[in-house]
Design a protein around this motif. Sequence first.
Motif, mmCIF file in Angstrom:
data_model
loop_
_atom_site.group_PDB
_atom_site.id
_atom_site.type_symbol
_atom_site.label_atom_id
_atom_site.label_comp_id
_atom_site.label_asym_id
_atom_site.label_seq_id
_atom_site.Cartn_x
_atom_site.Cartn_y
_atom_site.Cartn_z
ATOM 1 N N ALA A 310 -61.030 -4.623 35.167
ATOM 2 C CA ALA A 310 -62.165 -4.207 34.600
ATOM 3 C C ALA A 310 -63.215 -3.961 35.632
ATOM 4 O O ALA A 310 -63.405 -4.481 36.739
ATOM 5 C CB ALA A 310 -62.867 -5.202 33.926
ATOM 6 N N ILE A 311 -63.800 -2.561 35.726
ATOM 7 C CA ILE A 311 -64.599 -1.874 36.723
ATOM 8 C C ILE A 311 -65.730 -1.163 36.297
ATOM 9 O O ILE A 311 -65.544 -0.367 35.082
ATOM 10 C CB ILE A 311 -63.460 -1.262 37.525
ATOM 11 N N ASN A 312 -66.930 -1.073 36.983
ATOM 12 C CA ASN A 312 -67.991 -0.414 36.690
ATOM 13 C C ASN A 312 -67.752 1.089 37.581
ATOM 14 O O ASN A 312 -67.793 0.708 38.924
ATOM 15 C CB ASN A 312 -69.323 -0.968 37.027
ATOM 16 N N LEU A 313 -67.442 2.104 37.124
ATOM 17 C CA LEU A 313 -66.918 3.354 37.739
ATOM 18 C C LEU A 313 -68.243 4.195 38.353
ATOM 19 O O LEU A 313 -67.959 5.296 38.698
ATOM 20 C CB LEU A 313 -66.091 4.135 37.150
ATOM 21 N N LYS A 314 -69.278 3.744 37.886
ATOM 22 C CA LYS A 314 -70.480 4.280 38.401
ATOM 23 C C LYS A 314 -70.692 4.882 39.843
ATOM 24 O O LYS A 314 -71.011 6.105 40.207
ATOM 25 C CB LYS A 314 -71.838 3.614 37.978
ATOM 26 N N LYS A 315 -70.496 4.066 40.488
ATOM 27 C CA LYS A 315 -70.731 4.146 41.989
ATOM 28 C C LYS A 315 -69.353 5.059 42.481
ATOM 29 O O LYS A 315 -69.664 6.303 43.318
ATOM 30 C CB LYS A 315 -70.293 2.908 42.884
ATOM 31 N N GLN A 316 -68.179 5.188 41.921
ATOM 32 C CA GLN A 316 -67.184 6.013 42.502
ATOM 33 C C GLN A 316 -67.561 7.563 41.705
ATOM 34 O O GLN A 316 -67.281 8.375 42.482
ATOM 35 C CB GLN A 316 -65.906 5.599 41.870
ATOM 36 N N LEU A 317 -67.921 7.645 40.596
ATOM 37 C CA LEU A 317 -68.191 8.893 40.167
ATOM 38 C C LEU A 317 -69.402 9.431 40.615
ATOM 39 O O LEU A 317 -69.356 10.995 40.828
ATOM 40 C CB LEU A 317 -68.574 8.621 38.595
ATOM 41 N N THR A 319 -69.883 9.240 43.849
ATOM 42 C CA THR A 319 -69.235 9.559 45.198
ATOM 43 C C THR A 319 -68.676 11.032 44.969
ATOM 44 O O THR A 319 -68.576 11.827 45.849
ATOM 45 C CB THR A 319 -68.334 8.394 45.533
ATOM 46 N N LEU A 320 -68.259 11.154 43.775
ATOM 47 C CA LEU A 320 -67.506 12.400 43.441
ATOM 48 C C LEU A 320 -68.302 13.702 42.868
ATOM 49 O O LEU A 320 -67.731 14.624 42.625
ATOM 50 C CB LEU A 320 -66.252 12.168 42.378
ATOM 51 N N GLY A 321 -69.531 13.188 43.093
ATOM 52 C CA GLY A 321 -70.522 14.484 42.726
ATOM 53 C C GLY A 321 -71.321 14.069 41.278
ATOM 54 O O GLY A 321 -72.362 15.027 41.229
ATOM 55 N N LEU A 322 -71.272 13.028 40.581
ATOM 56 C CA LEU A 322 -71.863 12.835 39.226
ATOM 57 C C LEU A 322 -73.170 12.083 39.898
ATOM 58 O O LEU A 322 -73.377 10.888 39.523
ATOM 59 C CB LEU A 322 -71.034 12.243 38.349
ATOM 60 N N VAL A 323 -74.230 12.592 40.626
ATOM 61 C CA VAL A 323 -75.269 11.834 41.141
ATOM 62 C C VAL A 323 -76.561 12.021 40.083
ATOM 63 O O VAL A 323 -77.132 10.871 39.951
ATOM 64 C CB VAL A 323 -75.896 12.675 42.422
ATOM 65 N N ASP A 324 -77.086 13.109 39.610
ATOM 66 C CA ASP A 324 -78.241 13.256 38.923
ATOM 67 C C ASP A 324 -78.078 12.472 37.700
ATOM 68 O O ASP A 324 -79.077 11.915 37.221
ATOM 69 C CB ASP A 324 -78.275 14.662 38.699
ATOM 70 N N ALA A 325 -76.916 12.488 37.093
ATOM 71 C CA ALA A 325 -76.787 11.724 35.862
ATOM 72 C C ALA A 325 -77.152 9.977 36.214
ATOM 73 O O ALA A 325 -77.785 9.361 35.054
ATOM 74 C CB ALA A 325 -75.563 11.811 35.181
ATOM 75 N N CYS A 326 -76.941 9.604 37.016
ATOM 76 C CA CYS A 326 -77.265 8.357 37.263
ATOM 77 C C CYS A 326 -78.694 7.700 37.959
ATOM 78 O O CYS A 326 -79.060 6.871 38.261
ATOM 79 C CB CYS A 326 -76.161 7.774 38.247
ATOM 80 N N ASN A 327 -79.477 9.103 38.228
ATOM 81 C CA ASN A 327 -80.741 8.634 38.812
ATOM 82 C C ASN A 327 -81.955 9.129 37.775
ATOM 83 O O ASN A 327 -81.837 9.806 36.883
ATOM 84 C CB ASN A 327 -81.004 9.884 39.811
ATOM 85 N N GLU A 328 -82.452 7.847 37.586
ATOM 86 C CA GLU A 328 -83.554 7.727 36.434
ATOM 87 C C GLU A 328 -84.488 8.944 36.564
ATOM 88 O O GLU A 328 -85.308 9.289 35.587
ATOM 89 C CB GLU A 328 -84.180 6.570 36.340
ATOM 90 N N THR A 329 -84.762 9.598 37.632
ATOM 91 C CA THR A 329 -85.744 10.527 38.032
ATOM 92 C C THR A 329 -85.517 11.758 37.713
ATOM 93 O O THR A 329 -85.995 12.763 37.134
ATOM 94 C CB THR A 329 -86.357 10.389 39.450
ATOM 95 N N SER A 330 -83.924 12.172 38.213
ATOM 96 C CA SER A 330 -83.691 13.411 38.223
ATOM 97 C C SER A 330 -82.481 13.981 36.983
ATOM 98 O O SER A 330 -82.130 15.147 36.768
ATOM 99 C CB SER A 330 -82.658 13.986 39.383
ATOM 100 N N ALA A 331 -82.135 12.850 36.226
ATOM 101 C CA ALA A 331 -81.271 12.960 35.178
ATOM 102 C C ALA A 331 -81.768 13.942 34.060
ATOM 103 O O ALA A 331 -83.153 13.617 33.640
ATOM 104 C CB ALA A 331 -80.660 11.547 34.624
#
Length: 415
Positions: A310-317, A319-331
């Motif tokens: 069981a894992i939260n993959l947010k950090k790894q994704l 790292t692979l370039g999915l940055v803006d989607a996780c940022n509450e300002t730039s998403a």
Amino acid sequence: MLPMSPVPLLSLLLLALQIVWSSTPQEPKVQGSPQPEISSLHHPTWSLGLQLYRSIRIGASKTNTIISPLLLANSLLALGGGANGSTVAQFHDLLRITQNEKAVGEALTRALKSVREANGTSYTLHSSSALFSKHAPELEKSFLEKLQTHFGLQHVALEDAQKETDMEMLQSWAKSGMDGEETAALEQALETKPGAVILANALRFKGFWDRGFHESQELRNFLGTKYTKVPMMHRTGVYRHYEDMENMLQVLELGLWEGKASMVLLLPFHVEGLARLDRLLTLDQVEKWLGKLNSTSMALSLPRAKMSSAINLKKQLATLGLVDACNETSADFSTASSMGRGKLHLGAVLHWTSLELAPESGSIDGMHEDEDVEKPKTFYADHSFIILVRDNSTGALLMIGALDHTDSSAIHDEL
């Protein structure tokens, strides 16, 4: 003397060809239905799965890892459909979408359909995918309808409760999606900031072999990150196999019942952790290994084991370039919500998975006597190895994982 008529001449030629063919040595028969040759791994699930696997494993505690690139890719494509600007561009880069998003979507849809059709024959599989939201801006009805009808994702609104209650609800959802199996607890903290949405997948898998294994009553040592005692399963026969002498590992392909899927195992020659093998796991290297598989007489021994993670993959994704989607300002999820940019962002990507290695065949009479093979090579998986599960109809990577240890009794006297 009259000339020979064309019909007898043709008959003689066909007879001669039949004699030549019958005297030509034939390739040994491989158990189960013929497996398609793997010439390339262009399905989007392979690039995502291998990159994400390596990202999870680098610097992590050496514990069992198992993910479903197919389930995850489908969910990411669904969520990316609500994004715009650089946010959607990063979803596309991650999924290797260069020009035609529709083509990638169709490839994932075909693979999911193929997996559903194989369920109950090559394996049993229980899965579920959902988008959870809490204190999030109102989501567009058309976006939610597309999540459900095109991608099979539920939408669940979390109640206005504490984080612990949210996690209990998510854990309960995962357990239901895995047909009641107890799920591993997530160690990572759960983000519930206003506007955060949570992407979640849960999958339980158990494969059925073309021919069943014989299970030993005697427990044997499994020398992983923990030394344990496990029941081992044994079988002899002809399998697709390759020995990489340079990188010191064996590659073995095991067909599942009716040939709709196959399992590939990567086993180091010697007892060691999987850090070295993890670094080798690139798209080019895996393609080379699979391209060199040959029908070989084998004596196999595998542990009877279940691996789960069981894992939260947010950090790894990220790292692979999915940055803006996780940022509450730039998403920018302005297609998913009328509230516009910056109001909606990806708070977590939760992934529950389990895979079971068991002796059963897909047929009631699938337990036959071992094949009579001469001088078989040995594949004795009594130490850590990597597992890949491939859908043979579409080439999709259904699962990828590492068995670092078994949940069996420890060997106290050999540590």
